[in-house]
Design an enzyme around this catalytic site. Structure first.
Site, PDB file in Angstrom:
ATOM      1  N   HIS A   1      -3.486  10.899   9.818  1.00  0.00           N
ATOM      2  CA  HIS A   1      -4.314  11.143   8.909  1.00  0.00           C
ATOM      3  C   HIS A   1      -3.422  11.054   7.162  1.00  0.00           C
ATOM      4  O   HIS A   1      -3.693  12.427   6.913  1.00  0.00           O
ATOM      5  CB  HIS A   1      -4.341  13.096   9.792  1.00  0.00           C
ATOM      6  CG  HIS A   1      -5.129  12.862  10.750  1.00  0.00           C
ATOM      7  ND1 HIS A   1      -5.028  14.210  11.482  1.00  0.00           N
ATOM      8  CD2 HIS A   1      -5.433  12.439  11.850  1.00  0.00           C
ATOM      9  CE1 HIS A   1      -6.133  14.251  12.093  1.00  0.00           C
ATOM     10  NE2 HIS A   1      -6.189  13.031  12.102  1.00  0.00           N
TER      11      HIS A   1
HETATM   12  C1  LIG Z   1      -5.108   5.282  15.206  1.00  0.00           C
HETATM   13  C2  LIG Z   1      -6.291   6.273  14.384  1.00  0.00           C
HETATM   14  C3  LIG Z   1      -6.936   7.504  15.297  1.00  0.00           C
HETATM   15  C4  LIG Z   1      -7.176   8.910  14.765  1.00  0.00           C
HETATM   16  N1  LIG Z   1      -7.272  10.035  14.784  1.00  0.00           N
HETATM   17  C5  LIG Z   1      -8.554  11.168  13.813  1.00  0.00           C
HETATM   18  C6  LIG Z   1      -9.310  11.671  15.169  1.00  0.00           C
HETATM   19  O1  LIG Z   1      -9.804  11.350  15.930  1.00  0.00           O
HETATM   20  N2  LIG Z   1     -10.261  12.586  13.975  1.00  0.00           N
HETATM   21  C7  LIG Z   1     -10.689  12.351  12.788  1.00  0.00           C
HETATM   22  O2  LIG Z   1     -10.984  13.093  12.220  1.00  0.00           O
HETATM   23  N3  LIG Z   1      -9.316  11.289  11.833  1.00  0.00           N
HETATM   24  C8  LIG Z   1      -8.578  11.462  12.929  1.00  0.00           C
HETATM   25  N4  LIG Z   1      -8.477   9.949  12.307  1.00  0.00           N
HETATM   26  C9  LIG Z   1      -7.948   9.481  11.108  1.00  0.00           C
HETATM   27  C10 LIG Z   1      -9.565   9.058  10.028  1.00  0.00           C
HETATM   28  O3  LIG Z   1      -9.838   8.347  11.153  1.00  0.00           O
HETATM   29  C11 LIG Z   1      -9.440   8.131   8.284  1.00  0.00           C
HETATM   30  O4  LIG Z   1      -8.993   9.580   7.425  1.00  0.00           O
HETATM   31  C12 LIG Z   1     -10.847   8.106   8.177  1.00  0.00           C
HETATM   32  O5  LIG Z   1     -10.546   6.865   8.056  1.00  0.00           O
HETATM   33  C13 LIG Z   1     -10.003   7.726   6.426  1.00  0.00           C
HETATM   34  O6  LIG Z   1     -11.610   6.956   6.335  1.00  0.00           O
HETATM   35  P1  LIG Z   1     -11.212   5.970   4.537  1.00  0.00           P
HETATM   36  O7  LIG Z   1     -12.087   5.855   3.869  1.00  0.00           O
HETATM   37  O8  LIG Z   1     -10.240   6.848   3.431  1.00  0.00           O
HETATM   38  O9  LIG Z   1     -10.311   4.868   5.183  1.00  0.00           O
HETATM   39  P2  LIG Z   1     -10.576   3.971   5.707  1.00  0.00           P
HETATM   40  O10 LIG Z   1     -11.602   4.235   6.398  1.00  0.00           O
HETATM   41  O11 LIG Z   1      -9.677   2.768   6.458  1.00  0.00           O
HETATM   42  O12 LIG Z   1     -12.015   2.615   5.246  1.00  0.00           O
HETATM   43  C14 LIG Z   1     -10.787   1.710   4.075  1.00  0.00           C
HETATM   44  C15 LIG Z   1     -11.437   0.943   4.223  1.00  0.00           C
HETATM   45  O13 LIG Z   1     -11.744  -0.176   3.579  1.00  0.00           O
HETATM   46  C16 LIG Z   1     -11.605  -1.049   3.118  1.00  0.00           C
HETATM   47  N5  LIG Z   1      -9.635  -2.474   2.315  1.00  0.00           N
HETATM   48  C17 LIG Z   1      -8.964  -2.058   2.047  1.00  0.00           C
HETATM   49  N6  LIG Z   1      -8.370  -2.598   0.836  1.00  0.00           N
HETATM   50  C18 LIG Z   1      -9.439  -3.548   0.586  1.00  0.00           C
HETATM   51  C19 LIG Z   1      -9.360  -4.908  -0.334  1.00  0.00           C
HETATM   52  N7  LIG Z   1      -8.767  -5.428  -0.692  1.00  0.00           N
HETATM   53  N8  LIG Z   1     -10.793  -5.817  -0.009  1.00  0.00           N
HETATM   54  C20 LIG Z   1     -11.941  -5.135   0.748  1.00  0.00           C
HETATM   55  N9  LIG Z   1     -11.730  -4.092   1.489  1.00  0.00           N
HETATM   56  C21 LIG Z   1     -10.377  -3.014   1.792  1.00  0.00           C
HETATM   57  C22 LIG Z   1     -10.531  -1.603   4.687  1.00  0.00           C
HETATM   58  O14 LIG Z   1     -10.075  -2.282   5.787  1.00  0.00           O
HETATM   59  C23 LIG Z   1     -10.813  -0.570   5.445  1.00  0.00           C
HETATM   60  O15 LIG Z   1     -12.542  -0.799   6.485  1.00  0.00           O
HETATM   61  C24 LIG Z   1      -7.664   8.877  13.108  1.00  0.00           C
HETATM   62  C25 LIG Z   1      -7.039   7.515  11.867  1.00  0.00           C
HETATM   63  C26 LIG Z   1      -6.819   6.491  13.157  1.00  0.00           C
HETATM   64  C27 LIG Z   1      -6.275   5.197  12.434  1.00  0.00           C
END
Ligand SMILES: Cc1cc2nc3c(=O)[nH]c(=O)nc-3n(C[C@H](O)[C@H](O)[C@H](O)COP(=O)(O)OP(=O)(O)OC[C@H]3O[C@@H](n4cnc5c(N)ncnc54)[C@H](O)[C@@H]3O)c2cc1C
Ligand SMILES: *[C@@H]1O[C@H](CO)[C@@H](O)[C@H](O)[C@H]1NC(C)=O
Ligand SMILES: *[C@@H]1O[C@H](CO)[C@@H](O)[C@H](O)[C@H]1NC(C)=O
Ligand SMILES: *[C@@H]1O[C@H](CO)[C@@H](O)[C@H](O)[C@H]1NC(C)=O
Length: 611
Positions: free
Chosen positions: A543
Site C-alpha cells: 500500500h
Molecule cells: C500485491 C498487491 C496487493 C494489494 N492488495 C490490495 C487490496 O487487497 N486492496 C486494496 O485496496 N489495495 C491493494 N493493493 C494496493 C493497490 O492496488 C494500489 O494502491 C493501487 O493499485 C495503486 O494505484 P496507482 O494508480 O497509484 O498505481 P498503479 O496502479 O501501479 O498504476 C501505475 C501505472 O503506471 C504505469 N507506468 C509507470 N511508469 C510508467 C512509464 N514510465 N511509462 C508508462 N507507464 C508507466 C505502470 O505500468 C502502472 O500500470 C495491493 C497492491 C499490490 C501490488
C-alpha cells in the site's frame, strides 16, 4: 444485491437486510481450484493498440501517463468530452490467469520475467516488494479487497464529499462485488468481535471502527475485475490507448504568458523496438483552454518521471546528468511511505478453503487486522507429476519471507526457504494467515533516481518503524491477533496442544531460520519482544504511497507546482494510506479528478457535464 451481483442501485435494501440477519453475513462457499477465473470477460477494446503501431508524432487534448488504478478511470472520464491518449508500459490483463484468477494470486508476484505484470523491487530497507506493469495497474495484482476511505479522510483531503460518493459509486457499479465468505473468514470475523474489535458492522464499504466484511473486485467465480474494465465507460472514438509504451520524459517549453514560466506540452515514449514517439498536447482555442499532461504512473513512477523531466531536487538531478532543471523542488520523491505488514500463520487441523482478504478489524489503536486462508497450487512447479502446495501470498517465491530480518532476505535465503517448504507435508499448508497493517504510517522515506533509464526501478527507502508510534501500533495489533487465535470462534481452526502430525512437522521446521512462515511471537505479552517481532518480521502489504504530496509537489487541484499544464493523479499524492486498503480511493480519485477537470473546462463553455 443478488448473489455474485454487482453493486447496483437495488443493493442498498439488500445490504440493510443482510446486516440485520447476522446469519446472512457468513455463508459457506466452495471454490474449486480448476476452472476458476477462466470466464471470458475479455473486452475487445478497439481503441487499445500496440505502441509499435503508434505514429512518430500525434496530438491529443489530454495525455495520461500510466494506465493503472487511477489512470484508467481518469482516461475513461476525460474521453467523454475530449481526445485522450493513455500510455501504459505494460500489456493487457485479459487472457492471463495469473491476473484474472484469485487462485493464481501469488503467481503474478512470483513471476519475475520481463513480461510479468508485476515488476519486483527491493527497497533500501531490504523488504521485497512489487509494482504493477500492466493495463489496470495494481488492481490487476492486488488481493481485491475494496473499502472506502473514512469521512474524516475525505474531509482532511479537502475533497467535495458528494462528488467523492458519486465517484465511488461509479466505480462500484462496474467492478465491485459482495464476497461469499468461507468459514475461515467467518471465524476470523467472530474472533475479532470476541477479541474486542467491536462493533459488528456487518457488510459495508464504509470505513468504520469495529469489524466488517468489505467489498471485493473478485466475482463469485473468483474472477478478477480491474480498473482496466472501467475503460468500457470510455468514449470509444475519443480514447486511444497504447500498450508497451514506456514514457521517458515530459516535454517543457518556456511560456509566453505570465505565471509559471514553463509549460508541459507533450511527452516522449519508446516502444519495445526502441523507436521513439512524440505526443503533443492540443490546446483548443477559446473556452477554458484545456489540454494537459497528467501523470498517473504510481508511487514509484510519477516522482521518477518528474525527476527525469527536470522537476525535482536540483543537486540530485544534476548528479544524474539532468542539466535542464525545469523546476527545483526538493520535495519531489519525499514523504514516500509503506505501511508495515506483520503476519502470523495459524495451522489448522481441518482443511481450509482458499480466500483472499474479505474481513477487516478496524481497531481503535491504529492497527487493521485482515486474513487470507488456504494454500495454493501453482507457484511451485510440478514435481514428479504431483502438484505442490504453497503458502500463496506468503510464499518466499513472492518475496514475502517474514522469518528473517529484512536485510537477510537474500535470493539465496528465499531459495532455501522454498526448499524447506517443498519438504513439508501437505497437511502443514492447511490454515491461514492473520495479518496486521499499521495505520498511516508515520515513518516516511523517499524515492530517488538510480539511473536515467525510465524502465529501471528507482531507489526507494521506506524507513519502516522509524517512528515509535508505528511500532506501538504494530505491537498492539499482534496482541489482538493473539486474542483472535485464542478465541472460541477460532478454536475449530487451531491445534489445541500441537500434538498432531502437522503441528509436529511445524515445530521441527520452525526451529530452522529458513522456515518460510511465522507461527506466533515466541514470548507473547512482553511488549519489548513484540516490538522486536514487528521490526524483524516486517513485510509489505503493497500500500505504498506518497512522493508527490498535495501541498509539496502538487497543489489542491493536483497541478504540479512551479510549472503549467501538468498534474499528478494517483497514489503518489497521498500522505496517508486511505481507509484500510487504498484501491477504492485510488480509482475514485481518477474518476473524481476527471469530472473536476471536465467541469473546469466545459462548464465555462455552457455545456452540461453529467455525473
Ligand atoms: C500485491 C498487491 C496487493 C494489494 N492488495 C490490495 C487490496 O487487497 N486492496 C486494496 O485496496 N489495495 C491493494 N493493493 C494496493 C493497490 O492496488 C494500489 O494502491 C493501487 O493499485 C495503486 O494505484 P496507482 O494508480 O497509484 O498505481 P498503479 O496502479 O501501479 O498504476 C501505475 C501505472 O503506471 C504505469 N507506468 C509507470 N511508469 C510508467 C512509464 N514510465 N511509462 C508508462 N507507464 C508507466 C505502470 O505500468 C502502472 O500500470 C495491493 C497492491 C499490490 C501490488
Ligand atoms: C504465471 O506465473 C507463473 C509463476 O510465476 C509463470 O511461470 C507463468 O509463466 C505465468 N503465466 C503467464 C500466463 O504469464
Ligand atoms: C458519503 O457517503 C458516506 C457513506 O459512505 C456518508 O457517511 C456521507 O454522509 C456521504 N456524504 C455525502 C455528502 O453525501
Ligand atoms: C493443553 O495443554 C495444557 C498443559 O499441557 C493443558 O492444561 C490444557 O488443558 C490443554 N488444552 C487442551 C485444549 O487440550
Amino acid at each position: 444485491m443478488s448473489s455474485g451481483g454487482q453493486m447496483g442501485r437495488s443493493s442498498v435494501a439488500a445490504l440493510v437486510v443482510a446486516s440485520v440477519l447476522g446469519s446472512v453475513i457468513c455463508f459457506h462457499v466452495t471454490a474449486s481450484p480448476e476452472g476458476v477465473g477462466e470466464h471470458h470477460d475479455r473486452y475487445n477494446f478497439r481503441f487499445v493498440r500496440h505502441a509499435r503501431d503508434a505514429p512518430p508524432v500525434s496530438y491529443y487534448n489530454y495525455i495520461i501517463v500510466g494506465g493503472g488504478t487511477a489512470g484508467c478511470p481518469l482516461a475513461a472520464t476525460l474521453s467523454e468530452h475530449s481526445r485522450v491518449l493513455l500510455l501504459e508500459r505494460g500489456g493487457l490483463p485479459y487472457g492471463n490467469r495469473n491476473v484474472s484468477s484469485s487462485y493464481h494470486f501469488a503467481d503474478a508476484l512470483a513471476d519475475t520475467s520481463p513480461s510479468s505484470p508485476a515488476q519486483r523491487f527491493v527497497s533500501e530497507d531490504g523488504v521485497v516488494n512489487a509494482r504493477a506493469r500492466v493495463l489496470g495497474g495494481g488492481s490487476c495484482l492486488n488481493a481485491g479487497f475494496y473499502t472506502r476511505a473514512s469521512t474524516g479522510y475525505v474531509r482532511a483531503a479537502g475533497w467535495d464529499a458528494r462528488l467523492v460518493n458519486a465517484s465511488y459509486r461509479w466505480v462500484e457499479r462496474e467492478v465491485v462485488f459482495r464476497p461469499g465468505v468461507p468459514r475461515w473468514q467467518c471465524a476470523l470475523r467472530e474472533g475479532l468481535l470476541e477479541a474486542g474489535v467491536t462493533p459488528d458492522n456487518g457488510f459495508t464499504l464504509d470505513h468504520l471502527p469495529g469489524t466488517k466484511i468489505g467489498g471485493t473486485i473478485f466475482d463469485r467465480r473468483g474472477s478478477r475485475h480491474t480498473a482496466a474494465d472501467l475503460l468500457r465507460k470510455a468514449h470509444p472514438r475519443r480514447l486511444t490507448v497504447f500498450l508497451h509504451a514506456t514514457v521517458s520524459r515530459v516535454l517543457f517549453r518556456r511560456s509566453r504568458t505570465s505565471g509559471a514560466p514553463v509549460v508541459a506540452y507533450g511527452v516522449v515514449f519508446t516502444d519495445p523496438l526502441g523507436a521513439q514517439h512524440r505526443v503533443y498536447v492540443r490546446r483548443n482555442r477559446g473556452g477554458g483552454g484545456g489540454g494537459e499532461v497528467i501523470l498517473a504512473a504510481g508511487t514509484l513512477g510519477s516522482p521518477q518521471l518528474l525527476m527525469l523531466s527536470g522537476v525535482g531536487p536540483r543537486a540530485h538531478l544534476e548528479r544524474h546528468g539532468i542539466r535542464d532543471v525545469v523546476h527545483d523542488n526538493p520535495l519531489v520523491g519525499q514523504g514516500v511511505a509503506d505501511n508495515p505488514m506483520n503476519s502470523v500463520f495459524v495451522p489448522s487441523p481441518v482443511p481450509v478453503s482458499l480466500s483472499l482478504v474479505q474481513v477487516v478489524g478496524v481497531t481503535r489503536f491504529g492497527s487493521f487486522i485482515e486474513g487470507v486462508s488456504g494454500s495454493q497450487f501453482g507457484i511451485i512447479p510440478m514435481i514428479h507429476g504431483h502438484r505442490r502446495h504453497s503458502f500463496g501470498m506468503f510464499s518466499p517465491m513472492t518475496g514475502q519471507l517474514g522469518t528473517l530480518p529484512p536485510k537477510q532476505r537474500t535470493p539465496e535465503a528465499m531459495r532455501r526457504a522454498a526448499e524447506v517448504m517443498r519438504r513439508l507435508d501437505r497437511r502443514a499448508f492447511r490454515g491461514g494467515f492473520i495479518l496486521e497493517k499499521t495505520l498511516g504510517p508515520m515513518s516516511t522515506g523517499h524515492v530517488e533516481l538510480r539511473s536515467t533509464d525510465p524502465a529501471a526501478n528507482p531507489a526507494v527507502t521506506f524507513n519502516y518503524f522509524r517512528d515509535p508510534r508505528d511500532v506501538e501500533r504494530c505491537a498492539r495489533g499482534i496482541q489482538a491477533i493473539e486474542r483472535v487465535v485464542a478465541s472460541r470462534a477460532f478454536a475449530r481452526f487451531t491445534y489445541n496442544n500441537r500434538t498432531t502430525t502437522a503441528a509436529t512437522i511445524f515445530r521441527r521446521a520452525a526451529g530452522t531460520p529458513f522456515f518460510p512462515v511465522n507461527l506466533m511471537p515466541r514470548h507473547p505479552g512482553d511488549t519489548r519482544t513484540l516490538q522486536q517481532y514487528c521490526r524483524e518480521t516486517v513485510m509489505t502489504i503493497w500500500h505504498y504511497h506518497g512522493g508527490c504530496h498535495v501541498g509539496g509537489v502538487v497543489d489542491k487541484d493536483y497541478r504540479v507546482m512551479g510549472v503549467r499544464g501538468l498534474r499528478v493523479i494517483d497514489s503518489s499524492t497521498f500522505k496517508y494510506s486511505p481507509g484500510t486498503n487504498p484501491q477504492a480511493t485510488v480509482m475514485m480519485l481518477g474518476r473524481y479528478m476527471g469530472l473536476r477537470i471536465l467541469k473546469e473546462r466545459w462548464v465555462s463553455k455552457g455545456k452540461d457535464v453529467k455525473h
